[in-house]
Scaffold this motif. Structure first.
Motif, mmCIF file in Angstrom:
data_model
loop_
_atom_site.group_PDB
_atom_site.id
_atom_site.type_symbol
_atom_site.label_atom_id
_atom_site.label_comp_id
_atom_site.label_asym_id
_atom_site.label_seq_id
_atom_site.Cartn_x
_atom_site.Cartn_y
_atom_site.Cartn_z
ATOM 1 N N LYS A 1 10.457 1.885 -1.941
ATOM 2 C CA LYS A 1 9.698 3.017 -2.342
ATOM 3 C C LYS A 1 11.091 4.069 -2.806
ATOM 4 C CE LYS A 1 7.816 3.104 2.119
ATOM 5 N NZ LYS A 1 7.424 3.354 3.196
ATOM 6 N N GLU A 2 12.148 4.086 -2.173
ATOM 7 C CA GLU A 2 13.125 4.692 -2.663
ATOM 8 C C GLU A 2 13.428 4.540 -4.433
ATOM 9 O OE1 GLU A 2 18.149 5.136 -2.155
ATOM 10 O OE2 GLU A 2 16.973 4.906 -0.513
ATOM 11 N N ASP A 3 13.379 3.495 -4.694
ATOM 12 C CA ASP A 3 13.682 3.042 -5.829
ATOM 13 C C ASP A 3 12.336 3.512 -6.943
ATOM 14 O OD1 ASP A 3 15.761 2.176 -5.524
ATOM 15 O OD2 ASP A 3 15.535 -0.124 -5.705
ATOM 16 N N LYS B 1 0.814 -1.194 -0.095
ATOM 17 C CA LYS B 1 -0.041 0.124 -0.015
ATOM 18 C C LYS B 1 1.070 1.395 -0.098
ATOM 19 C CE LYS B 1 -3.654 2.551 2.738
ATOM 20 N NZ LYS B 1 -3.019 3.676 2.489
ATOM 21 N N ASP B 2 2.007 1.407 0.749
ATOM 22 C CA ASP B 2 2.799 2.439 0.694
ATOM 23 C C ASP B 2 3.556 2.579 -0.599
ATOM 24 O OD1 ASP B 2 2.234 2.951 3.478
ATOM 25 O OD2 ASP B 2 3.805 1.824 4.385
ATOM 26 N N ARG B 3 3.814 1.737 -1.113
ATOM 27 C CA ARG B 3 4.559 1.505 -2.473
ATOM 28 C C ARG B 3 3.612 2.023 -3.364
ATOM 29 N NH1 ARG B 3 8.215 -3.908 -3.112
ATOM 30 N NH2 ARG B 3 9.584 -3.643 -1.240
ATOM 31 N N ARG B 4 2.307 1.546 -3.707
ATOM 32 C CA ARG B 4 1.362 2.251 -4.118
ATOM 33 C C ARG B 4 1.235 3.378 -4.456
ATOM 34 N NH1 ARG B 4 -4.831 1.910 -2.951
ATOM 35 N NH2 ARG B 4 -4.218 3.148 -1.459
ATOM 36 N N ASP B 5 0.890 3.916 -3.023
ATOM 37 C CA ASP B 5 0.720 5.304 -2.812
ATOM 38 C C ASP B 5 1.981 6.227 -3.242
ATOM 39 O OD1 ASP B 5 -1.604 4.529 -1.773
ATOM 40 O OD2 ASP B 5 -0.694 5.147 0.464
ATOM 41 N N THR B 6 3.165 5.783 -3.106
ATOM 42 C CA THR B 6 4.306 6.425 -3.447
ATOM 43 C C THR B 6 4.703 6.602 -4.845
ATOM 44 O OG1 THR B 6 5.671 5.662 -1.531
ATOM 45 C CG2 THR B 6 6.859 6.296 -3.343
ATOM 46 N N LEU B 7 4.346 5.425 -5.626
ATOM 47 C CA LEU B 7 4.478 5.446 -7.010
ATOM 48 C C LEU B 7 3.207 6.534 -7.650
ATOM 49 C CD1 LEU B 7 6.034 4.603 -9.725
ATOM 50 C CD2 LEU B 7 4.485 2.585 -9.529
ATOM 51 N N VAL B 8 1.978 6.251 -7.364
ATOM 52 C CA VAL B 8 0.649 6.769 -7.845
ATOM 53 C C VAL B 8 0.978 8.099 -7.688
ATOM 54 C CG1 VAL B 8 -1.502 7.064 -7.932
ATOM 55 C CG2 VAL B 8 -0.485 4.436 -8.068
ATOM 56 N N ASN B 9 1.396 8.829 -6.519
ATOM 57 C CA ASN B 9 1.173 10.117 -6.387
ATOM 58 C C ASN B 9 2.554 10.870 -7.015
ATOM 59 O OD1 ASN B 9 -0.725 9.958 -4.666
ATOM 60 N ND2 ASN B 9 0.484 9.771 -2.600
ATOM 61 N N ALA B 10 3.645 10.227 -7.070
ATOM 62 C CA ALA B 10 4.772 10.534 -7.909
ATOM 63 C C ALA B 10 4.498 10.754 -9.242
ATOM 64 C CB ALA B 10 6.052 9.865 -7.949
ATOM 65 N N LEU B 11 3.628 9.679 -9.891
ATOM 66 C CA LEU B 11 3.326 9.805 -11.430
ATOM 67 C C LEU B 11 2.475 10.649 -11.678
ATOM 68 C CD1 LEU B 11 3.196 5.988 -12.015
ATOM 69 C CD2 LEU B 11 5.041 7.545 -13.042
ATOM 70 N N ALA C 1 10.365 7.330 -10.998
ATOM 71 C CA ALA C 1 9.235 8.110 -11.253
ATOM 72 C C ALA C 1 9.916 9.577 -11.715
ATOM 73 C CB ALA C 1 8.170 8.784 -10.134
ATOM 74 N N GLU C 2 11.003 9.853 -10.946
ATOM 75 C CA GLU C 2 11.808 10.802 -11.535
ATOM 76 C C GLU C 2 12.378 10.686 -12.788
ATOM 77 O OE1 GLU C 2 13.398 14.697 -11.137
ATOM 78 O OE2 GLU C 2 11.967 13.931 -9.941
ATOM 79 N N ILE C 3 12.917 9.564 -12.972
ATOM 80 C CA ILE C 3 13.556 9.181 -14.420
ATOM 81 C C ILE C 3 12.473 9.475 -15.662
ATOM 82 C CG2 ILE C 3 14.450 7.390 -15.811
ATOM 83 C CD1 ILE C 3 15.735 6.496 -13.258
ATOM 84 N N ILE C 4 11.238 8.853 -15.250
ATOM 85 C CA ILE C 4 10.073 8.871 -16.206
ATOM 86 C C ILE C 4 10.052 10.530 -16.496
ATOM 87 C CG2 ILE C 4 7.771 8.459 -16.727
ATOM 88 C CD1 ILE C 4 8.159 6.019 -15.001
#
Length: 396
Positions: free
Chosen positions: A377-379, A296-306, A384-387
């Motif tokens: 989460k760090e990765d 869940k934490d990973r989901r939130d991290t990636l989706v929010n960053a995207l 997301a920054e690379i994208i």
């Protein structure tokens, strides 16, 4: 020169794996590649499963029963019963991964030229399994605008023909992360009952549910006991993708007797992997609690960053560990190749799965990618920054 079969020519490439040569080239250049393209969890496999294999006292590696170890099926049935599913040992055949379970399901219910209705986007290998069985996929398109919710039942019903034999869903979904509600399952159940169809549910991500959502299985819907087929696997549940152990489950005795003939034709599922899978059922609930919290934490991290990237749209997944992202590009596959061939940010790049391969309708999903949030989460933040930076360069 002898010719390859028409079926072989029609067999689709994996959209998840076909970009591997480009990733290998990127790595040879010295670039680090963040793999968001494949659902290979980095979560540790339960020690109890690994130790069972290490400590197995075996002098002859024999065939198992074609249906799998009796002890494993009994223990697995008890596991399902604890989750409120009315499943007995006799309702289960152990398979070589969920993939073989799907192949058995299609082979047992459909003939050459028959049709199966599947909401898309869907797990890309459904196309391959259908081709292997000579079955035609009839898609019903769901969209990112509705977070890939179940399309209206009327959209399904108008596609039903005398050749339609089944409806297939993935719940929660790969590649969308969408979780079908109890009401949506009941709508599909009523349709399957009305037209005498099988309802096949790929439920390999059943444990991965977020934000208070509860998984509702087709096996819970008693009205379609003869229509329902459940597909399951240990790959994601216990982070045991390499074990290749799954199962096909149904209360329909004729269906299971037919699937058993397919099981006998391939002899038996692998012995050591069954030992590990049976032992894995002793994994404590705390393992799943920790894993689900982490995802869940990973989901939130990636989706929010995207979602913070200009022009990118992401539907919030309710389960599994994938999301579909709509990118501000004309062709996501071209962008994915370019990321690996021609771009890096401080020696790092990202591998994604172009989403067009998760549709069977030509021309749909061309500007979408599937991302698996199976990294820490760090990765994910770095990815997301690379994208974000890559899109700026690519669109120039």
């Amino acid at each position: 020169m002898p010719k390859i079969s028409h079926k072989g020519v029609q067999m689709p490439e994996s959209p998840i794996r076909k970009l591997v040569p480009f990733a290998e080239t990127a790595k040879k250049k010295g670039n680090k590649v963040y793999h968001l393209n494949i659902g290979q969890p980095d979560i540790k496999t339960p020690e109890v499963a690994l130790n069972a294999v290490k400590n197995a006292d075996i002098t002859v590696l024999e065939y198992s029963h074609s249906a799998g170890f009796d002890s494993y099926r009994e223990k697995l049935a008890a596991y399902y019963q604890k989750q409120g599913l009315p499943i007995n040992k006799e309702d289960i055949i152990i398979t070589t991964g969920g993939s073989e379970a799907l192949i058995f399901a299609m082979g047992s219910t459909m003939d050459e030229g028959d049709e199966i209705i599947i909401p898309e986007p869907f797990y890309a290998n459904y196309n391959g399994f259908s081709t292997q069985n000579g079955v035609k996929v009839v898609p019903v398109i769901s969209g990112i605008e509705t977070a890939f919710a179940l399309p209206p039942i009327a959209d399904f019903e108008k596609l039903i023909t005398p050749k339609t034999k089944a409806i297939l869903i993935c719940n929660p979904g790969n590649p969308t992360g969408y979780m079908y509600s109890k009401e949506e399952i009941q709508q599909l159940a009523a349709l399957a009952k009305k037209h005498d169809l099988f309802l096949i549910a790929d439920e390999v991500y059943r444990e991965f549910a977020y934000d208070g959502y509860k998984h509702f299985s087709v096996m819970n819907e008693e009205s379609i006991a003869e229509n329902a087929i459940m597909i399951d696997s240990v790959s994601k549940r216990f982070s045991m993708c390499g074990a290749r152990i799954g199962c096909i489950v149904s209360k329909n005795k004729e269906l299971m007797a037919t699937a058993m003939k397919f099981a006998q034709a391939r002899l038996s599922p692998p012995t050591y992997a069954q030992i590990a899978s049976e032992a894995a059922l002793d994994t404590p609930q705390s393992y799943f609690d920790d894993v689900i919290s982490e995802y869940k934490d990973r989901r939130d991290t990636l989706v929010n960053a995207l979602n913070a990237i200009d022009g990118v749209q992401v539907a919030m997944p309710k389960g599994a560990f994938y999301c579909i992202a709509k990118l501000p590009v004309a062709n996501a596959e071209d962008f994915a190749k370019w990321l690996l061939e021609s771009y890096d940010l401080n020696g790092e790049t990202v591998m994604v799965a172009p989403a067009a391969g998760f549709y069977s309708t030509p021309g749909v999903g061309l500007n979408e990618v599937r991302l698996a949030y199976v990294l820490n989460k760090e990765d994910l933040i770095k990815s997301a920054e690379i994208i974000k930076e890559a899109l700026k360069v690519y669109n120039k």
